[in-house]
Design a protein around this motif. Structure first.
Motif, PDB file in Angstrom:
ATOM      1  N   GLY A   1      18.709 -25.372  12.317  1.00  0.00           N
ATOM      2  CA  GLY A   1      18.206 -23.825  12.405  1.00  0.00           C
ATOM      3  C   GLY A   1      19.242 -22.751  13.507  1.00  0.00           C
ATOM      4  N   THR A   2      19.451 -21.984  13.111  1.00  0.00           N
ATOM      5  CA  THR A   2      20.039 -20.796  13.771  1.00  0.00           C
ATOM      6  C   THR A   2      19.429 -19.435  14.164  1.00  0.00           C
ATOM      7  OG1 THR A   2      22.388 -19.708  14.143  1.00  0.00           O
ATOM      8  CG2 THR A   2      21.298 -19.754  11.609  1.00  0.00           C
ATOM      9  N   GLN A   3      19.316 -18.965  15.225  1.00  0.00           N
ATOM     10  CA  GLN A   3      18.576 -17.868  15.586  1.00  0.00           C
ATOM     11  C   GLN A   3      19.384 -16.587  14.956  1.00  0.00           C
ATOM     12  OE1 GLN A   3      15.249 -17.658  17.210  1.00  0.00           O
ATOM     13  NE2 GLN A   3      15.613 -15.492  16.446  1.00  0.00           N
ATOM     14  N   VAL A   4      18.469 -15.557  14.425  1.00  0.00           N
ATOM     15  CA  VAL A   4      19.039 -14.323  13.876  1.00  0.00           C
ATOM     16  C   VAL A   4      18.003 -13.305  14.645  1.00  0.00           C
ATOM     17  CG1 VAL A   4      19.225 -12.671  12.163  1.00  0.00           C
ATOM     18  CG2 VAL A   4      20.064 -15.040  12.020  1.00  0.00           C
ATOM     19  N   THR A   5      18.701 -12.350  15.485  1.00  0.00           N
ATOM     20  CA  THR A   5      17.670 -11.534  16.315  1.00  0.00           C
ATOM     21  C   THR A   5      18.353 -10.165  15.813  1.00  0.00           C
ATOM     22  OG1 THR A   5      17.321 -12.935  17.887  1.00  0.00           O
ATOM     23  CG2 THR A   5      16.802 -10.610  18.375  1.00  0.00           C
TER      24      THR A   5
END
Length: 123
Positions: A116-120
């Motif tokens: 998983g990779t965070q996108v904000t």
């Protein structure tokens, strides 16, 4: 075994763009479908986009016209180009792949997930 490693997440303002990448490695014979899913806080994981080995694509209605999925079969890599990002796109984005590998004298097909990779997306 097979590993999926995502990259490209981060913080972006609304209306901006990001490009996610996911590279598969390990004892791979072939990769069938690849895709991106996302999970926002307090919500279930949902499909974002998928792509077959032949290049057929499928998108969630919420991202159609803004996101583009693609893949490089020679590199065992799938990409997600995200344009016109909205705050509601904020989530952890996960890569997934259906991979066939050789196990002794057999072919075994399993689904694999990245970390998983965070996108904000800020408003």
């Amino acid at each position: 075994q097979v590993q999926l490693v995502e990259s490209g997440g981060g913080l972006v303002q609304a209306g901006g763009s990001l490009r996610l990448s996911c590279a598969a490695s390990g004892s791979i014979f072939s990769i069938n479908a690849m895709g991106w899913y996302r999970q926002a806080p307090g919500k279930q994981r949902e499909l974002v986009a998928t792509i077959t080995s032949g290049g057929s694509t499928n998108y969630a209605d919420s991202v159609k016209g803004r996101f583009t999925i693609s893949r490089d079969n020679a590199k065992n890599t799938v990409y997600l180009q995200m344009n016109s990002l909205k705050p509601e796109d904020t989530a952890v984005y996960y890569c997934a792949a259906t991979v066939t590998r050789v196990y002794y004298s057999d072919y075994v097909t399993d689904d694999y997930w990245g970390q998983g990779t965070q996108v904000t997306v800020s408003s």
